[in-house]
Design an enzyme around this catalytic site. Structure first.
Site, short mmCIF file in Angstrom:
data_model
loop_
_atom_site.label_atom_id
_atom_site.label_comp_id
_atom_site.label_asym_id
_atom_site.label_seq_id
_atom_site.Cartn_x
_atom_site.Cartn_y
_atom_site.Cartn_z
N PHE A 90 0.84 -1.29 0.10
CA PHE A 90 0.06 0.03 0.00
C PHE A 90 0.84 1.52 0.09
CE2 PHE A 90 -1.90 3.36 2.38
CZ PHE A 90 -2.84 3.82 1.79
N SER A 91 0.47 2.26 -0.81
CA SER A 91 1.17 3.39 -0.93
C SER A 91 2.83 3.39 -1.06
CB SER A 91 1.01 4.42 0.33
OG SER A 91 1.28 5.62 0.30
#
Length: 279
Positions: A90-91
């Site tokens: 994520f991210s």
């Protein structure tokens, strides 16, 4: 099936586990999620301040040295805790994983990647650690171009020639969008010597590609700069093997049960694509 998971900046494995609790509840019991912690403390990401820390990241400055250290951390996890069938990030975690896999493809073009599929959620810019690529992008800057970059001002950055303009714009806009997490303005990342500036991979210059099934998840309300990062990452993945899924929560993993179910169905499709490809 084992999946290596990397959290976003200002989070932690425990926070990511909590955000993925519904997914972990609904998925096949044979799926094992292994979470790798960042080694650098940083401010909490928006929306997680109420959750207990520590708040961690893999690279605070996105410079080649710290990003390389993050990729070494991933490599050690493969060596000591692997093998893994897939990865999920994520991210910043997605960007680190994508950069690691692209680096593996560049360094060992004849070898299979260490995983069979990847899930990338709301990725930030993928920063290269390849000195040859750095030299190709930033090695011939004029003094005027250096000043444009060091200014951190978008109107100056847009005057740069391509592909330098796209790479520097990504750094400037994303660090501005995420300054509450990064705790620094864009000039902190751009007012440096050329070969110390974060150097996002550009598909016209960086030739490595990922030929494994990939799932790309992003929020419909993501800031424009982050949507552009997600599209760049998609361009490095095989069109016939990639799938894209959007959800309603901006820059987050899917939260509603219905959207988590959609994410799980998409992951099952990607995993199935990998298994069919190996038959």
């Amino acid at each position: 099936m084992r999946i290596l998971c990397l959290h976003g900046s200002g989070m932690s494995p425990d926070i990511m586990k909590a955000q993925m609790s519904t997914l972990r509840e609904l998925c096949d019991p044979s799926w094992e999620f292994h979470f790798l912690a960042g080694r650098i403390t940083c401010p909490p990401a928006p929306g997680v301040q109420h959750l207990p820390g520590p708040y961690l990241c893999y690279s605070a400055d996105f410079d080649p040295v710290s990003v390389r250290a993050a990729q070494v951390l991933v490599q050690k996890e493969f060596e000591t805790q692997g093998p893994f069938d897939g990865v999920l990030g994520f991210s910043a975690g997605a960007a680190i994983l994508a950069g690691y896999l692209l680096n593996q493809r560049t360094r060992y073009p004849g070898k299979p990647l260490p995983v069979q599929f990847a899930v990338f959620c709301s990725a930030v810019p993928i920063v290269s650690t390849d000195p040859v690529y750095y030299q190709a992008l930033y090695g011939s800057l004029s003094s005027e171009e250096e000043q444009m970059i060091r200014s951190g001002q978008l109107d100056q950055i847009l005057k740069l020639r391509e592909p330098i303009r796209t790479a520097v714009k990504a750094v400037a806009t994303v660090t501005d969008t995420l300054k509450s997490i990064l705790n620094n303005p864009p000039t902190h990342f751009l007012d440096r010597q050329p070969l110390e500036i974060p150097c996002p991979v550009h598909p016209d210059v960086y030739k490595a590609r990922l030929n494994i099934p990939t799932l790309h998840i992003r929020g419909k309300k993501e800031p424009r700069s982050l949507k552009e990062c997600a599209l760049v990452l998609e361009s490095f993945c095989s069109p016939s093997l990639r799938r894209t899924l959007e959800h309603r929560t901006p820059h987050s993993l899917p939260t509603s049960r219905a959207e988590v179910e959609d994410m799980l169905a998409a992951m099952e499709e990607v995993v199935g694509s990998d298994r069919r490809a190996r038959l």
